[in-house]
Structure formats: C-alpha cells, structure tokens
Design a protein around this motif. Structure first.
Motif, PDB file in Angstrom:
ATOM      1  N   GLY A   1      -6.748  -2.050   4.522  1.00 59.15           N
ATOM      2  CA  GLY A   1      -6.257  -0.994   3.638  1.00 59.15           C
ATOM      3  C   GLY A   1      -7.123   0.243   3.620  1.00 59.15           C
TER       4      GLY A   1
ATOM      5  N   ALA B   1      -2.918   5.986   5.769  1.00 61.67           N
ATOM      6  CA  ALA B   1      -3.532   5.020   6.671  1.00 61.67           C
ATOM      7  C   ALA B   1      -4.278   5.714   7.796  1.00 61.67           C
ATOM      8  CB  ALA B   1      -2.464   4.092   7.258  1.00 61.67           C
TER       9      ALA B   1
ATOM     10  N   GLY C   1     -11.048  -1.961   1.513  1.00 62.21           N
ATOM     11  CA  GLY C   1      -9.942  -1.042   1.338  1.00 62.21           C
ATOM     12  C   GLY C   1     -10.332   0.352   0.901  1.00 62.21           C
TER      13      GLY C   1
ATOM     14  N   ARG D   1       0.824  -1.219   0.000  1.00 64.50           N
ATOM     15  CA  ARG D   1       0.000   0.000   0.000  1.00 64.50           C
ATOM     16  C   ARG D   1       0.852   1.262   0.000  1.00 64.50           C
ATOM     17  NH1 ARG D   1      -3.236  -3.297   4.388  1.00 64.50           N
ATOM     18  NH2 ARG D   1      -4.539  -4.518   2.959  1.00 64.50           N
TER      19      ARG D   1
ATOM     20  N   TYR E   1       0.691   4.167   5.010  1.00 64.66           N
ATOM     21  CA  TYR E   1       0.859   2.779   5.427  1.00 64.66           C
ATOM     22  C   TYR E   1       2.333   2.436   5.606  1.00 64.66           C
ATOM     23  CZ  TYR E   1      -3.898   1.132   5.454  1.00 64.66           C
ATOM     24  OH  TYR E   1      -5.211   0.921   5.810  1.00 64.66           O
TER      25      TYR E   1
END
Length: 260
Positions: A215, A25, A188, A20, A37
């Motif tokens: 995600g 994040a 995600g 990612r 991330y």
C-alpha cells in the motif's frame, strides 16, 4: 497460497487495491502519469482479460518495449495477470523475440515504429501500443472487450518474467519481492522514490510490486540528477530511495540507511 480468481503474483500485488481505492499508487514524473490503486489494478486486470479474450495463452511470451515506468509496470503486470510470460526489452530486439517465440509485443507511441519493424522480423502477430500508432492495437481497446475469467496458475508453473539472468516463476517473483524487503521493511505509509530506468531486468518490477502489495506510494523519476534529489525527497516526503549509486542499484531507508 493459490487464488481461484487471479494468478498468484496479481493477487499478492493488487489483492488489497480495492480497499485502498483512490489512494495514489504510482506517480511517474517522466510523463506526468498518476495512478491510484483502484485505477492501476482495474487497468491491469481489465487489460489482462482483454488479452485472454483475444486468445492469449498461459505461458505465452510477450515482449515489453516501452519508454516509461508507468507503462512498463502496467504492461508487465497485464501479461502476468493473463497467465503470460513478460519479456522486458530495452531495444527493439527481433532476435530476442524470435528466441523466446514471442507472439505479442507491448510498446509506446514513441517506440512503435521500431517495435512494428521488430515484429515484422519475428513471429509477433500483434503489437499493442499505449496511445495510437500505425499498425498497432491501442491498449485501450483491450479494456473495451467483454471481460473473461483470468487463468488459475500453480506457484511453480512456468515463468512469469524473463530476463537475461533469470526465469522467474510466480513463486520466485514473490521470493524476489521478499528479498528486496529484507533490509527495508516497507509499510503502507512509505513513499518510495525510484530513479532506476525501465530496462530488461527484474528489479524495478519487483520493488514496485513490493510497494504496491504493502500500500505504499511509488514515485518514479528515472535518471534524476543528484542536484534535484533533495527537492524530490522533500516534495513527496520520501522515506525510501532506490538510487543508482556508482553503477549499483541500491534501496535505502532515509533513516538508518539500511541498504540492499
């Protein structure tokens, strides 16, 4: 499933972080922190290796007394990745540190004086601060140490998180993530707005960890006023909300309003 490189919770939550990359994040609107991330996972794993390098043992209890969502999640996962047991606190509680025989305490600049005083009245020997503070080790110093392998952990071995209500093992932590997901089904593409404050329970850590494992993006704004909520929903394209509703923490999809 047992990992040969990282403890189970760490692998489950951050195993896909490298792919990612620089996707966001976590956005903590309280202090302006924005973590990708890659940055979040590398910080957690690097700091955990620093703790192990400094002598942290598997099963060692570590207090976490911080005033931000980003700092709490980073500290909790650093402790877990190092094989320790995270003890989230909402006040500088020397009695709790003594009760659980904590030897290390994470804190922030604002709370550092109280954290150091609590450490002086407990068996805590090291206080790690996010940002420089008197009589503490700065968090960044952990990242500067030569990395060492993280410990291998069995799913049911010991606890990873201590709260007033429960002792969560790796297995129980992952089960708690699944429980939160039952009525929501995070994917995600989701953006999760969390208004819960960092505190001594497990729900914030479980929900954010679930989002990271899928995600998704977590946007944290503890104590968001109801009049500000529509603007935050639109600004970030929020699809899932975690609100305090009549003193109850609820997680809901904006479409369908399935709650848990």
């Amino acid at each position: 499933m047992e990992s040969t490189t990282q403890p189970l919770v760490t692998q489950a939550v951050f195993g896909g972080a490298h792919e990612r990359g620089d996707r966001p994040a976590l956005v903590d609107l309280s202090d302006g922190a924005v973590l990708s991330y890659r940055a979040l996972a590398s910080t957690v794993v690097g700091a955990a290796a620093g703790l192990v390098r400094r002598g942290a043992r598997v099963g060692q209890v570590v207090g976490v007394l911080v005033d931000g969502v980003a700092t709490q999640l980073t500290a909790l996962h650093t402790v877990i990745a190092a094989g320790g047991v995270a003890l989230p606190l909402c006040v500088a509680d020397a009695a709790a540190l003594l009760r659980w025989d904590a030897r290390l305490l994470f804190t922030t600049q604002k709370l550092a004086p109280a954290a150091v005083e609590a450490a002086d009245h407990s068996r805590v020997r090291q206080v790690v601060s996010f940002g420089p503070a008197v009589d503490t080790i700065e968090f960044g110093a952990l990242l500067a140490l030569e990395p060492v392998p993280l410990p291998r952990i069995r799913p049911t071995a010991g606890a990873v998180l201590l709260t007033e209500e429960d002792r969560l093992t790796h297995e129980a932590f992952l089960d708690g993530m699944d429980r939160l997901d039952d009525g929501v089904g995070l994917v995600g593409s989701d953006v999760v707005l969390v208004t819960w404050p960092p505190g001594p329970d497990a729900e914030l850590a479980l929900l954010a960890s679930l989002a990271f494992s899928r995600g998704a993006l977590v946007v944290a704004r503890p104590g968001l006023a109801s009049v500000e909520l529509p603007g935050a929903l639109d600004d970030f394209g929020v699809t899932v909300t975690a609100l305090v509703d009549e003193c109850e923490c609820r997680v809901m999809r904006r479409v369908g309003e399935r709650s848990i």
